[in-house]
Design a protein around this motif. Structure first.
Motif, PDB file in Angstrom:
ATOM      1  N   MET A 253     -20.068  56.249  58.327  1.00 35.29           N
ATOM      2  CA  MET A 253     -19.937  56.220  59.755  1.00 35.29           C
ATOM      3  C   MET A 253     -18.993  55.094  60.193  1.00 35.29           C
ATOM      4  SD  MET A 253     -22.944  56.121  62.479  1.00 35.29           S
ATOM      5  CE  MET A 253     -23.567  57.475  63.219  1.00 35.29           C
ATOM      6  N   GLY A 254     -18.247  54.561  59.269  1.00 40.65           N
ATOM      7  CA  GLY A 254     -17.285  53.534  59.623  1.00 40.65           C
ATOM      8  C   GLY A 254     -17.815  52.120  59.551  1.00 40.65           C
ATOM      9  N   MET A 255     -19.042  51.955  59.032  1.00 40.61           N
ATOM     10  CA  MET A 255     -19.617  50.625  58.903  1.00 40.61           C
ATOM     11  C   MET A 255     -20.564  50.583  57.718  1.00 40.61           C
ATOM     12  SD  MET A 255     -21.706  50.787  62.440  1.00 40.61           S
ATOM     13  CE  MET A 255     -22.374  52.346  62.922  1.00 40.61           C
ATOM     14  N   LYS A 256     -20.943  49.372  57.320  1.00 38.94           N
ATOM     15  CA  LYS A 256     -21.905  49.233  56.234  1.00 38.94           C
ATOM     16  C   LYS A 256     -22.839  48.085  56.546  1.00 38.94           C
ATOM     17  CE  LYS A 256     -19.601  46.048  53.138  1.00 38.94           C
ATOM     18  NZ  LYS A 256     -19.268  45.736  51.792  1.00 38.94           N
ATOM     19  N   ASP A 257     -23.987  48.096  55.902  1.00 38.75           N
ATOM     20  CA  ASP A 257     -24.984  47.054  56.086  1.00 38.75           C
ATOM     21  C   ASP A 257     -24.496  45.777  55.418  1.00 38.75           C
ATOM     22  OD1 ASP A 257     -27.221  45.429  56.219  1.00 38.75           O
ATOM     23  OD2 ASP A 257     -28.604  46.979  55.536  1.00 38.75           O
ATOM     24  N   ALA A 258     -24.349  44.721  56.199  1.00 37.47           N
ATOM     25  CA  ALA A 258     -23.891  43.434  55.671  1.00 37.47           C
ATOM     26  C   ALA A 258     -25.071  42.525  55.344  1.00 37.47           C
ATOM     27  CB  ALA A 258     -22.969  42.758  56.680  1.00 37.47           C
ATOM     28  N   GLY A 259     -26.269  43.028  55.530  1.00 42.01           N
ATOM     29  CA  GLY A 259     -27.467  42.241  55.259  1.00 42.01           C
ATOM     30  C   GLY A 259     -27.860  41.385  56.448  1.00 42.01           C
ATOM     31  N   GLY A 260     -29.099  40.993  56.475  1.00 41.98           N
ATOM     32  CA  GLY A 260     -29.584  40.136  57.550  1.00 41.98           C
ATOM     33  C   GLY A 260     -29.549  40.779  58.920  1.00 41.98           C
ATOM     34  N   GLY A 261     -29.619  42.093  58.962  1.00 38.60           N
ATOM     35  CA  GLY A 261     -29.604  42.800  60.242  1.00 38.60           C
ATOM     36  C   GLY A 261     -28.225  42.918  60.868  1.00 38.60           C
ATOM     37  N   LYS A 262     -27.185  42.657  60.085  1.00 37.09           N
ATOM     38  CA  LYS A 262     -25.820  42.735  60.600  1.00 37.09           C
ATOM     39  C   LYS A 262     -25.057  43.875  59.950  1.00 37.09           C
ATOM     40  CE  LYS A 262     -25.596  37.856  61.581  1.00 37.09           C
ATOM     41  NZ  LYS A 262     -24.884  36.610  61.413  1.00 37.09           N
ATOM     42  N   LEU A 263     -24.108  44.423  60.692  1.00 39.33           N
ATOM     43  CA  LEU A 263     -23.258  45.492  60.179  1.00 39.33           C
ATOM     44  C   LEU A 263     -21.820  44.994  60.075  1.00 39.33           C
ATOM     45  CD1 LEU A 263     -24.533  48.499  62.312  1.00 39.33           C
ATOM     46  CD2 LEU A 263     -25.022  48.054  59.913  1.00 39.33           C
ATOM     47  N   SER A 264     -21.135  45.460  59.047  1.00 33.88           N
ATOM     48  CA  SER A 264     -19.693  45.215  58.926  1.00 33.88           C
ATOM     49  C   SER A 264     -18.974  46.479  59.352  1.00 33.88           C
ATOM     50  CB  SER A 264     -19.310  44.909  57.476  1.00 33.88           C
ATOM     51  OG  SER A 264     -19.816  43.673  57.087  1.00 33.88           O
ATOM     52  N   ILE A 265     -18.037  46.341  60.269  1.00 36.71           N
ATOM     53  CA  ILE A 265     -17.262  47.485  60.740  1.00 36.71           C
ATOM     54  C   ILE A 265     -16.068  47.669  59.813  1.00 36.71           C
ATOM     55  CG2 ILE A 265     -15.908  48.425  62.645  1.00 36.71           C
ATOM     56  CD1 ILE A 265     -17.764  46.760  64.514  1.00 36.71           C
ATOM     57  N   LEU A 266     -15.986  48.843  59.209  1.00 41.03           N
ATOM     58  CA  LEU A 266     -14.908  49.154  58.281  1.00 41.03           C
ATOM     59  C   LEU A 266     -13.830  50.009  58.936  1.00 41.03           C
ATOM     60  CD1 LEU A 266     -17.172  50.065  55.243  1.00 41.03           C
ATOM     61  CD2 LEU A 266     -16.137  47.849  55.749  1.00 41.03           C
ATOM     62  N   ASP A 267     -14.240  50.873  59.837  1.00 40.76           N
ATOM     63  CA  ASP A 267     -13.316  51.814  60.480  1.00 40.76           C
ATOM     64  C   ASP A 267     -13.800  52.041  61.912  1.00 40.76           C
ATOM     65  OD1 ASP A 267     -12.030  54.144  61.421  1.00 40.76           O
ATOM     66  OD2 ASP A 267     -11.876  54.980  59.406  1.00 40.76           O
ATOM     67  N   LYS A 268     -13.172  51.377  62.871  1.00 43.02           N
ATOM     68  CA  LYS A 268     -13.622  51.455  64.270  1.00 43.02           C
ATOM     69  C   LYS A 268     -13.576  52.875  64.825  1.00 43.02           C
ATOM     70  CE  LYS A 268     -13.096  46.848  66.049  1.00 43.02           C
ATOM     71  NZ  LYS A 268     -12.769  46.050  67.202  1.00 43.02           N
ATOM     72  N   THR A 269     -12.558  53.629  64.451  1.00 44.19           N
ATOM     73  CA  THR A 269     -12.445  54.996  64.950  1.00 44.19           C
ATOM     74  C   THR A 269     -13.624  55.831  64.483  1.00 44.19           C
ATOM     75  OG1 THR A 269     -10.045  54.831  64.981  1.00 44.19           O
ATOM     76  CG2 THR A 269     -10.978  57.047  65.012  1.00 44.19           C
ATOM     77  N   ARG A 270     -13.948  55.753  63.198  1.00 39.43           N
ATOM     78  CA  ARG A 270     -15.103  56.512  62.673  1.00 39.43           C
ATOM     79  C   ARG A 270     -16.399  56.013  63.291  1.00 39.43           C
ATOM     80  NH1 ARG A 270     -15.851  56.955  56.577  1.00 39.43           N
ATOM     81  NH2 ARG A 270     -17.458  58.349  57.303  1.00 39.43           N
TER      82      ARG A 270
END
Length: 89
Positions: free
Chosen positions: A1-18
């Motif tokens: 979905m364009g992001m992944k779990d970065a741990g600690g309740g945070k998400l890393s955005i990999l693809d803003k469009t997705r």
């Protein structure tokens, strides 16, 4: 979905469009469920989801694939109705 779990309740955005597309699709599907089945079914889905993985059939009487097919059909139908309304003006 364009992001992944970065741990600690945070998400890393990999693809803003997705990511934005995913949010829009999720919101549209949730809105369809709400308008079609009502808030009580949505609440029941939330409660049962805590105990059971994907309890769509228990709540709505059909599985996720059928719900998705019905949602997509409703989108196509509503799109046609909106286009026809615009033509009448």
């Amino acid at each position: 979905m364009g992001m992944k779990d970065a741990g600690g309740g945070k998400l890393s955005i990999l693809d803003k469009t997705r990511q934005h597309k995913g949010y829009a699709e999720t919101g549209s599907f949730g809105n369809y469920l709400f308008k079609t089945y009502g808030i009580d079914k949505i609440k029941r889905l939330q409660r049962l989801s805590q105990e059971k993985d994907r309890p769509f059939h228990d709540v709505f009487g059909i599985n996720l694939q059928e719900l998705e097919a019905n949602w997509l059909k409703a989108l196509r139908t509503n799109g046609k109705q909106e286009r026809n309304m615009c033509r009448s003006y």
